[in-house]
Design an enzyme around this catalytic site. Structure first.
Site, PDB file in Angstrom:
ATOM      1  CG  ASP A 233      -0.208  -0.150   2.486  1.00 65.13           C
ATOM      2  OD1 ASP A 233       1.023  -0.210   2.475  1.00 65.13           O
ATOM      3  OD2 ASP A 233      -0.967  -0.615   3.543  1.00 65.13           O
ATOM      4  CG  HIS A 234       3.461   2.402   3.038  1.00 68.14           C
ATOM      5  ND1 HIS A 234       2.747   1.436   3.582  1.00 68.14           N
ATOM      6  CD2 HIS A 234       3.701   3.147   3.816  1.00 68.14           C
ATOM      7  CE1 HIS A 234       2.469   1.909   4.723  1.00 68.14           C
ATOM      8  NE2 HIS A 234       3.031   2.806   5.037  1.00 68.14           N
TER       9      HIS A 234
END
Ligand code: MIC
Ligand code: SF4
Length: 652
Positions: A65-66
């Site tokens: 997700d980053h």
């Protein structure tokens, strides 16, 4: 005997070692783990280095997700590594696009009464559903995946007693900002924050999750709500009712501290730059006529379905102010697909919002860095200096409601001043459920080929503690230095989370651009710091990069919990000044020596001070090294990996 708090009940059920006396070290059985990509690569490299096979947890999930921008091969390579290493060891893989780890976890996996350890400081988000969810460094998560206990100091219990109900335009964000205003960014260290009182039932699960998420900014071990009828209904709507069990504090539970908040009297609040506890009323900010350049809505704090529906309703039929760039990132595939299906997404787009994929995005500076000197209103949880990717930007933390109305007016605006009613948004009776972006591991992963790209470099390993630990003061920094200072993260640096030698050249540069060069020129040394050193992220890189540069000890007035544990896990001594005046006297390039280090560290586990001598002045500085016997062994061996390899498996 008095009754138990919510977390004492969960701890009691998961206790593998120690006793539940505040201040004592306890070992907890971990039911679930989560990692995200920016800490996950290192966590799995360490899991592999420990020689562990299939995970022993009930559930482990690797999220991406980053690092989503993929401006070069590095991020995509890391995603492939994570996908294959997850399959190899029995871990579920949440594909890029599936959403922010904490949002997805509370939707699909969090279970009341269970324990969750995550390599991300906002893991306590799942506390919104009555789970004991704690953030930790990657190595601790690796050990927990292998079935080892997770060790913490038994925290003190704080109860935040909620009365009344939120008034129009006042939100969950304002509740946690109020808690931060009262307790500050170091007020939660060594404590668990439990929410109770009649106000609890007025809050939905996503609202509770906003509060427990941002409880990380208090430095707390975790935050937790009871699991009640509201939680059951949420889990039913997620088609997971079977996982529901109620949990609440006993009526006679004893708390070390109590904070009372009357929700009726709360107002919309805002955290000014550069700290989440720099809280003022939005009314005051409105009077200052703060012109806004950018608004970002999303992140693990405020990206739920209800947040997005509220924002869409505010924007519907209107247009973003000409000088504002409005950026919206829904929290998960579930949220994004639901607002796409019901038309709310179209309302946002029509109003001029720039829509991002479901991920961390601007929260961690992964794109959307604002212009020079910008005022950026964000619904994220931390506004640390430089985190947006633009050093001169001023980031203010606000609720999605304040963010959305301000995007329309172009000024930081109190929605109550506009004379509108807040949108009436309710939770759906059924969320759109599909876990098709979560890849299940094969029954037997031994034949899976783990794919490693060229960006994965060996990480530094410490060595056994020498008799003499010496070095000069390489830097002296003030209070509340964050992990974003120690190991900055932005779109340019995040892709190198599996390349410590590269990252080390940026270590502490926001405080002093010369630090890496000085550390190298001296062949390593020591760091001197103020209060709450290492607050913020769980990133182990904030210990590994100093280790790479030869840092042997940090002398501070106090430490943030996760960072202190990460230092010890990597064999770096976290020393606390006994006399705060000694912090004042130490100067850059003072020559420090810890003589008889092995004996001194051994004695420190029994409460003896560690004597640090300043060679050039002859002064002796007594410091505290608060460690358990287990941590003593770790420091003597040069870190947890060495200790584990030496055969003392980090198990109970
Ligand atoms: C953050 O919000 O600072 C992060 C990025 O999610 C970190 C993890 C990291 O540094 O990768 C966190 O909160 O632990
Ligand atoms: Fe991602 Fe921001 Fe949440 Fe950290 S705080 S997990 S960067 S959304």
């Amino acid at each position: 005997m008095s009754g138990l708090t919510i977390s004492q009940k969960i701890i009691k059920n998961h206790l593998m070692s120690g006793s539940m006396q505040p201040g004592e070290e306890i070992g907890l059985r971990i039911d679930q783990t989560l990692t995200q990509d920016s800490t996950g690569t290192m966590a799995y490299l360490q899991f592999e280095a420990l020689g562990l096979e299939r995970v022993k947890t009930e559930l482990s999930v690797a999220y991406v997700d980053h690092n989503m921008l993929q401006a070069g091969f590095e991020n995509a390579d890391d995603h492939k590594y994570l996908q294959t290493v997850a399959a190899r060891h029995g871990i579920r893989f949440s594909r890029p696009g599936n959403g922010v780890c904490h949002q997805v976890h509370i939707e699909r996996f969090a279970v009341p009464g269970k324990t969750l350890l995550g390599s991300d400081s906002h893991t306590p988000t799942a506390g919104g559903l009555g789970m004991l969810a704690i953030g930790a460094g990657g190595l601790d998560v690796a050990v927990a995946m292998g079935g080892g206990p997770y060790y913490i100091t038994m925290p003190k219990m704080v109860q935040v007693w909620l009365e009344g109900a939120l008034q129009p335009w006042v939100t969950a964000k304002d509740v946690i900002l109020e808690v931060l205003r009262r307790l500050t960014v170091k007020g939660g260290v060594g404590k668990i924050i439990e929410y109770g009182g009649p106000g609890v039932k007025t809050l939905t699960v996503p609202q509770r999750a906003t509060i427990t998420n941002m409880g990380a900014e208090l430095g707390a071990t975790t935050s937790i709500f009871p699991a009640d009828e509201t939680s059951r209904i949420f889990m039913q709507a997620q088609d997971r009712e079977a996982d529901f069990t109620p949990i609440a504090a006993d009526p006679d539970a004893v708390y070390d501290e109590k904070v009372v908040i009357d929700l009726n009297r709360l107002q919309p609040l805002v955290a000014y730059p550069h700290s989440p506890d720099n809280v003022h009323t939005v009314e005051k900010a409105q009077n200052e006529q703060i012109k806004v350049d950018q608004v970002t809505i999303g992140s693990c704090t405020n990206s739920s379905y209800t947040d997005m529906m509220t924002v869409a309703a505010i924007l519907k039929g209107k247009t973003v102010a000409p000088d504002v760039s409005l950026v919206i990132g829904p929290g998960s595939k579930q949220v994004l697909s639901m607002i796409a299906a019901n038309g709310a997404l179209a309302d946002m787009i029509m109003a001029g919002a720039r829509i991002l994929e479901a991920g961390c995005g601007p929260c961690i500076g992964m794109g959307q860095s604002p212009k020079t000197d910008a005022v950026s209103l964000r619904t994220i949880n931390r506004n640390f200096y430089g985190r947006s990717g633009t050093k001169s930007a001023k980031v203010f933390l606000v609720s999605p409601e304040v963010a959305a109305v301000s995007a329309l007016t172009g000024y930081l605006t109190d929605p109550r001043s506009l004379g509108m009613d807040p949108p009436a948004v309710t939770l759906p009776a059924e969320f759109t459920v599909s876990d098709n972006m979560i890849i299940l591991p094969p029954e037997d992963g031994r034949t899976v080929d783990v794919v490693r790209g060229p960006n994965i470099k060996p990480f530094p390993l410490n060595h056994a503690l020498p008799e003499q630990v010496s070095g000069s003061v390489l830097i002296k920094v003030e209070d509340n230095i964050t992990t974003d200072h120690i190991m900055p993260s932005n779109a340019k640096l995040l892709p190198f989370r599996s390349n410590i030698p590269y990252l080390a050249d940026f270590c502490l540069t926001p405080c002093d651009p010369e630090f890496p060069a000085r550390a190298k020129a001296h062949g390593g040394g020591m760091i001197v710091a103020g209060q709450n050193y290492g607050q913020g992220s769980s990133r182990e890189h904030a210990a590994l990069a100093p280790l790479q540069l030869g840092v042997k000890a940090v002398l501070a007035l106090s430490f943030a919990r996760i960072h202190e544990a990460n230092l010890i896990n990597n064999g770096i001594l976290p020393l606390t000044f006994i006399d705060p005046a000694d912090y004042e006297t130490l100067q850059l390039e003072d020559e420090l020596l810890i003589d008889h280090a092995v004996d001194q560290v051994t004695a420190a586990a029994d409460g003896q001070p560690v004597r640090v001598s300043v060679q050039n002045t002859g002064k002796i500085i007594p410091c505290r090294l608060t460690i358990s016997d287990r941590q003593r062994d770790m420091l003597l061996s040069g870190g947890l990996l060495n200790l584990t390899r030496a055969g003392h498996l980090a198990r109970a």
